[in-house]
Design a protein around this motif. Structure first.
Motif, PDB file in Angstrom:
ATOM      1  N   PRO A  18       0.704  -1.146   0.000  1.00 20.26           N
ATOM      2  CA  PRO A  18      -0.183   0.088   0.036  1.00 20.26           C
ATOM      3  C   PRO A  18       1.115   1.379   0.156  1.00 20.26           C
ATOM      4  O   PRO A  18       0.231   2.120  -0.483  1.00 20.26           O
ATOM      5  N   ASP A  19       2.195   1.157   0.568  1.00 20.43           N
ATOM      6  CA  ASP A  19       2.964   2.445   0.683  1.00 20.43           C
ATOM      7  C   ASP A  19       3.845   2.405  -0.597  1.00 20.43           C
ATOM      8  O   ASP A  19       4.755   3.478  -0.651  1.00 20.43           O
ATOM      9  N   GLY A  20       3.747   1.659  -1.607  1.00 19.01           N
ATOM     10  CA  GLY A  20       4.299   1.858  -2.924  1.00 19.01           C
ATOM     11  C   GLY A  20       5.752   1.122  -2.765  1.00 19.01           C
ATOM     12  O   GLY A  20       6.686   1.609  -3.452  1.00 19.01           O
ATOM     13  N   LEU A  21       5.859   0.101  -1.952  1.00 11.53           N
ATOM     14  CA  LEU A  21       7.118  -0.754  -1.952  1.00 11.53           C
ATOM     15  C   LEU A  21       7.069  -2.002  -2.635  1.00 11.53           C
ATOM     16  O   LEU A  21       6.027  -2.399  -2.678  1.00 11.53           O
ATOM     17  N   GLU A  22       8.004  -2.674  -3.214  1.00 16.27           N
ATOM     18  CA  GLU A  22       8.080  -3.773  -4.036  1.00 16.27           C
ATOM     19  C   GLU A  22       8.673  -4.959  -3.426  1.00 16.27           C
ATOM     20  O   GLU A  22       9.763  -4.970  -2.650  1.00 16.27           O
ATOM     21  N   LEU A  57      -3.436  -9.883   6.325  1.00 18.38           N
ATOM     22  CA  LEU A  57      -2.768  -8.755   6.507  1.00 18.38           C
ATOM     23  C   LEU A  57      -2.454  -8.156   5.133  1.00 18.38           C
ATOM     24  O   LEU A  57      -2.546  -8.927   4.065  1.00 18.38           O
ATOM     25  N   GLU A  58      -2.312  -6.754   4.988  1.00 25.62           N
ATOM     26  CA  GLU A  58      -1.752  -6.189   3.716  1.00 25.62           C
ATOM     27  C   GLU A  58      -0.312  -6.351   3.905  1.00 25.62           C
ATOM     28  O   GLU A  58       0.411  -6.591   5.005  1.00 25.62           O
ATOM     29  N   PRO A  59       0.394  -6.769   2.592  1.00 25.06           N
ATOM     30  CA  PRO A  59       1.742  -7.056   2.591  1.00 25.06           C
ATOM     31  C   PRO A  59       2.789  -5.609   2.993  1.00 25.06           C
ATOM     32  O   PRO A  59       2.284  -4.651   2.675  1.00 25.06           O
ATOM     33  N   GLU A  60       3.725  -6.023   3.439  1.00 30.70           N
ATOM     34  CA  GLU A  60       4.821  -4.872   3.834  1.00 30.70           C
ATOM     35  C   GLU A  60       6.191  -5.204   3.502  1.00 30.70           C
ATOM     36  O   GLU A  60       6.525  -6.293   3.442  1.00 30.70           O
ATOM     37  N   PHE A  66      13.079   5.399 -20.900  1.00 24.89           N
ATOM     38  CA  PHE A  66      13.489   4.668 -19.476  1.00 24.89           C
ATOM     39  C   PHE A  66      14.290   5.798 -18.772  1.00 24.89           C
ATOM     40  O   PHE A  66      14.916   6.632 -19.246  1.00 24.89           O
ATOM     41  N   GLU A  67      13.793   5.753 -17.648  1.00 25.51           N
ATOM     42  CA  GLU A  67      14.371   6.720 -16.534  1.00 25.51           C
ATOM     43  C   GLU A  67      15.142   5.917 -15.556  1.00 25.51           C
ATOM     44  O   GLU A  67      15.014   4.835 -15.034  1.00 25.51           O
ATOM     45  N   ARG A  68      15.908   6.839 -14.633  1.00 23.73           N
ATOM     46  CA  ARG A  68      16.782   6.136 -13.632  1.00 23.73           C
ATOM     47  C   ARG A  68      15.735   5.821 -12.571  1.00 23.73           C
ATOM     48  O   ARG A  68      16.089   4.632 -11.848  1.00 23.73           O
ATOM     49  N   SER A  69      14.671   6.459 -12.128  1.00 19.90           N
ATOM     50  CA  SER A  69      13.723   6.090 -10.909  1.00 19.90           C
ATOM     51  C   SER A  69      12.821   5.081 -11.551  1.00 19.90           C
ATOM     52  O   SER A  69      12.319   5.061 -12.533  1.00 19.90           O
ATOM     53  N   LYS A  70      12.477   4.173 -10.514  1.00 18.58           N
ATOM     54  CA  LYS A  70      11.511   3.266 -10.771  1.00 18.58           C
ATOM     55  C   LYS A  70      10.210   3.719 -10.305  1.00 18.58           C
ATOM     56  O   LYS A  70       9.934   3.960  -9.000  1.00 18.58           O
ATOM     57  N   VAL A  71       9.257   3.458 -11.000  1.00 13.66           N
ATOM     58  CA  VAL A  71       7.536   3.552 -10.549  1.00 13.66           C
ATOM     59  C   VAL A  71       7.087   2.244  -9.784  1.00 13.66           C
ATOM     60  O   VAL A  71       7.092   1.117 -10.293  1.00 13.66           O
ATOM     61  N   THR A  72       6.840   2.365  -8.743  1.00 12.60           N
ATOM     62  CA  THR A  72       6.129   1.332  -7.938  1.00 12.60           C
ATOM     63  C   THR A  72       4.923   1.983  -7.194  1.00 12.60           C
ATOM     64  O   THR A  72       5.131   2.555  -6.309  1.00 12.60           O
ATOM     65  N   ARG A  73       3.645   1.672  -7.634  1.00 12.86           N
ATOM     66  CA  ARG A  73       2.650   2.295  -6.840  1.00 12.86           C
ATOM     67  C   ARG A  73       1.227   1.577  -7.192  1.00 12.86           C
ATOM     68  O   ARG A  73       1.299   0.707  -8.267  1.00 12.86           O
ATOM     69  N   ARG A  93      -6.918   6.874  -8.938  1.00 10.84           N
ATOM     70  CA  ARG A  93      -6.430   6.836  -7.629  1.00 10.84           C
ATOM     71  C   ARG A  93      -4.841   6.190  -7.885  1.00 10.84           C
ATOM     72  O   ARG A  93      -4.578   5.207  -8.721  1.00 10.84           O
ATOM     73  N   LEU A  94      -3.790   7.067  -7.236  1.00  8.67           N
ATOM     74  CA  LEU A  94      -2.419   6.609  -7.356  1.00  8.67           C
ATOM     75  C   LEU A  94      -2.237   6.393  -5.713  1.00  8.67           C
ATOM     76  O   LEU A  94      -2.041   7.352  -5.220  1.00  8.67           O
ATOM     77  N   GLY A  95      -1.864   5.293  -5.477  1.00  6.13           N
ATOM     78  CA  GLY A  95      -1.873   5.169  -3.926  1.00  6.13           C
ATOM     79  C   GLY A  95      -2.915   5.568  -3.214  1.00  6.13           C
ATOM     80  O   GLY A  95      -4.095   5.276  -3.475  1.00  6.13           O
ATOM     81  N   ASP A  96      -2.861   6.507  -2.225  1.00  5.46           N
ATOM     82  CA  ASP A  96      -3.723   7.152  -1.557  1.00  5.46           C
ATOM     83  C   ASP A  96      -4.379   8.468  -2.044  1.00  5.46           C
ATOM     84  O   ASP A  96      -5.404   9.099  -1.520  1.00  5.46           O
ATOM     85  N   GLU A  97      -3.673   8.890  -3.371  1.00  2.46           N
ATOM     86  CA  GLU A  97      -4.182  10.210  -3.908  1.00  2.46           C
ATOM     87  C   GLU A  97      -5.370   9.929  -4.953  1.00  2.46           C
ATOM     88  O   GLU A  97      -4.942   9.207  -5.838  1.00  2.46           O
ATOM     89  N   GLU A  98      -6.236  10.719  -4.837  1.00  2.00           N
ATOM     90  CA  GLU A  98      -7.304  10.775  -5.957  1.00  2.00           C
ATOM     91  C   GLU A  98      -6.493  11.567  -6.885  1.00  2.00           C
ATOM     92  O   GLU A  98      -6.082  12.553  -6.929  1.00  2.00           O
ATOM     93  N   VAL A  99      -6.963  11.155  -8.470  1.00  2.00           N
ATOM     94  CA  VAL A  99      -6.305  11.679  -9.432  1.00  2.00           C
ATOM     95  C   VAL A  99      -7.314  11.650 -10.840  1.00  2.00           C
ATOM     96  O   VAL A  99      -8.242  11.032 -10.847  1.00  2.00           O
ATOM     97  N   ASP A 100      -6.907  12.117 -11.922  1.00  6.10           N
ATOM     98  CA  ASP A 100      -7.633  12.167 -13.034  1.00  6.10           C
ATOM     99  C   ASP A 100      -6.570  12.281 -14.210  1.00  6.10           C
ATOM    100  O   ASP A 100      -6.518  13.404 -14.768  1.00  6.10           O
ATOM    101  N   LEU A 101      -5.903  10.970 -14.514  1.00  4.76           N
ATOM    102  CA  LEU A 101      -4.973  11.051 -15.533  1.00  4.76           C
ATOM    103  C   LEU A 101      -5.046   9.859 -16.561  1.00  4.76           C
ATOM    104  O   LEU A 101      -5.693   8.989 -16.327  1.00  4.76           O
TER     105      LEU A 101
END
Length: 512
Positions: free
Chosen positions: A50-54, A68-71, A367-374, A413-421
């Protein structure tokens, strides 16, 4: 302080992950607060917390078994192979770099020990029981000094361990005796019992062998677990991939490319439980005959797998399928391959700076250096008239630019944030679809509507079953926990752990 139960195996693929999940669920249903733990996992099937970790998908399933939710603490080190001797190292849910095997085992793994122990201590302080899954075999004498998942985890946790052997593969007795013989004396002392897994036969004929094991090893055989079929539990490794037949005949035929570095193939698991759908994996273009839906799944090395795809002659075959009206779906790396170009200006994945894509979508990936996990939630956007919610997660290194008007989804929604993308890409005729959303078929509404539309356009009948995938997974966890409870000596297990254990599934019929 939590009790620690460790599940060791005589080798890989003896069933450690599933048995660990079963024991997690069994102990949870006995009323204990339980958490899973695997110090180091090697898998390209990952999941996002839930907090965006892999973390590894197996530990996410085990967390579900515990309610449980995974952590990240449940799998502090995840190795994601990107080549034969290279893996990306994910520490506490974030990538720290890619390393050759010799480099990782020579120095890096030793530096990770403090983080692994800290993660275990965290769980130990919050739960009644921690169920620890080992990796491969604890008898890998060449890796003992740099090990994290077996020797080190045993020492840190002081766990009571069970040794699991897969009797369906043959050689189980020799594997048990040999494994115990090769373990260090202090590690061997922590092994309290033996489990024989995947048995299908006459138990009475096996009893002399069990008696021999107990005499030879000085340890009890806690139980013989039957070979269980029909469990809707995601497989952890691509080694498990096989042709899966549905109803056949006029049913929908789904084929996925078995890429050399395939990742998150569990995205397709829900399709295997739909009546009238068959799923198979193809390694050669000759296997792409009579396909209704072609899936290009995720990849840990997108450019290399794209080049493999071309070398094998898949590019022409894929474009031929599209010309004949076959649906094509790309997920994550598969989405990137379907676009016009893949650019890697920083050398994140490949020394090649630009690679031509398949050109089936008006999209360009960088490709970018940062990894997206969400984690994400989305709704369909003018996709064949389908109006359904989609829920899943993203794990990728690239950013994909798509021409306006060619988007199939809208992120809400992205994580806990409401979005419109906007999300994903779709061709003008709707035959080619790409998305970064892993797990998009888990929600029953979208899966059934999507398959119904594929069937309609292909001129086939498809009547979705009433099955609910996530309920089936939960039910399968209970079924395997009940099978384990009825197949092992629960009182002895309780004595080993210092817990009071009774079978919570007494109304469930025992497995043969």
């Amino acid at each position: 302080m939590a009790k620690a139960l460790m599940v060791l195996g005589t080798s890989s693929h003896v069933g450690k992950s599933v048995l660990s999940a079963a024991l997690c669920r069994l102990l949870f249903d006995c009323g204990y607060r339980v958490a899973p733990f695997k110090a180091q996992n090697m898998s390209n099937n990952s999941y996002v917390t839930p907090d965006g970790l892999e973390i590894a998908r197996a530990q996410a399933l085990q967390a579900l078994a515990c309610g449980l939710e995974p952590e990240a603490a449940m799998n502090p080190v995840l190795l994601k192979p990107s080549a034969d001797q290279t893996s990306q190292v994910v520490l506490m849910g974030r990538p720290i770099g890619s390393f050759k095997a010799r480099e990782y085992h020579g120095e890096i793994s030793l530096r990770l020990r403090a983080a692994v122990e800290e993660a275990y201590r965290d769980l130990e302080g919050r739960f009644d029981v921690v169920v620890i899954e080992g990796a491969g075999s604890p008898a890998e004498v060449n890796l003992r000094e740099v090990d994290l998942a077996n020797s080190f985890a045993l020492r840190v946790s002081r766990a009571k361990a069970l040794l699991v052997a897969d009797i369906d593969r043959g050689g189980a007795l020799a594997a048990v005796v040999g494994t115990l013989e090769l373990m260090e004396p202090n590690e061997r002392e922590q092994v309290e019992g033996i489990l024989i897994n995947k048995f299908r036969g006459d138990l009475e004929l096996l009893r002399p062998a069990l008696d021999f094991l107990e005499r030879r090893t000085g340890r009890p055989v806690l139980g013989v677990i039957p070979y269980l079929r029909g469990l809707a539990l995601p497989e952890e490794d691509s080694v498990s991939l096989e042709r899966r037949e549905g109803l056949g005949g006029e049913g929908l035929r789904v084929t996925a490319l078995k890429l050399p570095r395939i990742s998150n193939h569990t995205d397709l698991e829900p399709l295997t439980w739909e009546e009238g759908v068959s799923l198979r994996y193809a390694e050669d273009p000759s296997e792409l005959d009579e396909v209704d839906l072609l899936v290009i799944p995720g990849s840990k090395s997108t450019v290399e797998d794209l080049r493999w795809l071309r070398e094998r002659g898949f590019e022409e075959a894929i474009k031929g399928l599209r010309g004949r009206g076959t649906f094509i779906l790309g997920i994550c790396g598969g989405f990137q391959m379907l676009g016009e170009t893949i650019e890697d200006p920083h050398g994140v994945e490949s020394p090649l700076r630009t690679e031509r894509g398949l050109g089936l979508l008006r999209a360009r990936t960088v490709f970018e250096r940062s990894k997206v996990t969400r984690r994400v939630r989305a709704r369909t956007l003018s996709l064949w008239g389908i109006e359904e919610e989609v829920e899943g997660y993203e794990v990728h290194m690239g950013r994909t630019e798509v021409e306006e008007g060619h988007r199939p989804f809208r992120l809400t929604r992205l994580g806990d944030e409401e979005v419109d993308l906007p999300e994903g890409a779709v061709s003008e005729d709707g035959l080619v679809l790409g998305t970064y959303i892993h797990g998009l078929f888990e929600l029953d509404g979208f899966r059934k509507a999507f398959l119904r539309e594929v069937a309609r356009r292909r001129g086939k009948a498809f009547n979705p079953s009433g099955s609910k995938y996530r309920e089936r997974v939960s039910r399968s966890l209970r079924e395997i926990a009940a099978a384990v409870a009825s197949s092992i000596d629960l009182q002895l297990l309780g004595d080993i752990l210092g817990l009071s254990l009774e079978n919570p599934y007494r109304s469930t019929p025992s497995s043969p």
